[in-house]
Scaffold this active site. Sequence first.
Site, short mmCIF file in Angstrom:
data_model
loop_
_atom_site.label_atom_id
_atom_site.label_comp_id
_atom_site.label_asym_id
_atom_site.label_seq_id
_atom_site.Cartn_x
_atom_site.Cartn_y
_atom_site.Cartn_z
N LYS A 37 1.00 -0.86 -0.05
CA LYS A 37 -0.30 0.10 -0.18
C LYS A 37 0.86 0.88 -0.60
CE LYS A 37 -4.57 1.76 0.67
NZ LYS A 37 -5.07 1.73 -0.23
N SER A 41 -4.02 6.91 4.44
CA SER A 41 -4.66 8.16 4.95
C SER A 41 -6.18 7.43 6.45
CB SER A 41 -4.89 9.53 4.33
OG SER A 41 -5.59 8.80 3.40
N GLU A 111 -1.71 -1.81 -4.58
CA GLU A 111 -2.77 -1.71 -4.08
C GLU A 111 -3.30 -0.05 -3.82
OE1 GLU A 111 -6.98 -0.23 -1.20
OE2 GLU A 111 -5.73 -2.63 -0.45
#
EC number: 6.3.3.3
Length: 223
Positions: A37, A41, A111
């Site tokens: 990733k 956030s 991702e």
Amino acid sequence: MRGLFVTGTDTGVGKTEVSCALLRAARAAGLDAVGMKPAQSGHVPGEPSDAERLREASDCVEPLEAICPYTFAAPLAPAAAARLEGREVSLARVVEVARALAARHAAVVVEGAGGLLVPLTARETHADLAAALGLPVLVVARAGLGTVNHTALTVEALERRGLAVAGIVLNRTGPEDDPSVPLNPAEIARLTHREPIALLPWEPDIARRARSLGSILGAKIQF
């Protein structure tokens, strides 16, 4: 680099869920695949972060910083969340981390955050990251009303940038279906000339859903 870049047509369409299912299916087939990733956030304390879920699905001992080099508190696009904290995201740093993972594992599932054109840095979007990594892009989209437009726009943006489209996955993220759900795969295929790989079923049991998605996606997506 061997692997996939997973993007979405929006936030909340199930990118992490699909990425984890792909990782588990790959590892079950004997492929040493690891998740990444680039930036996360809005992590809710007490709940597993996207990076933690990817690491668990990868069944690896990589430190979280090797899975996710940037974590921010605010639930915003990475570039905006970084500005709030007086920080910057570096595309070069993200690529460096991804290549380091690729050197230690057979394949990497990256991702993205939100959709393809979500700003990653002050200057670059996730489309720029996908191009820098040279990975084919899997598009995860919601199954219901509105997905035809969102999916067609995402595929068009990928094609205009010369990025390889690995496929389209339509994901049911809840128990409610609207009348468009059974019609959307054919409409998307007509507009994009790409038959969606799967219309993923809804399953309220998390463990059973994970197994179901892994079985479906593992049989249809190779990387």
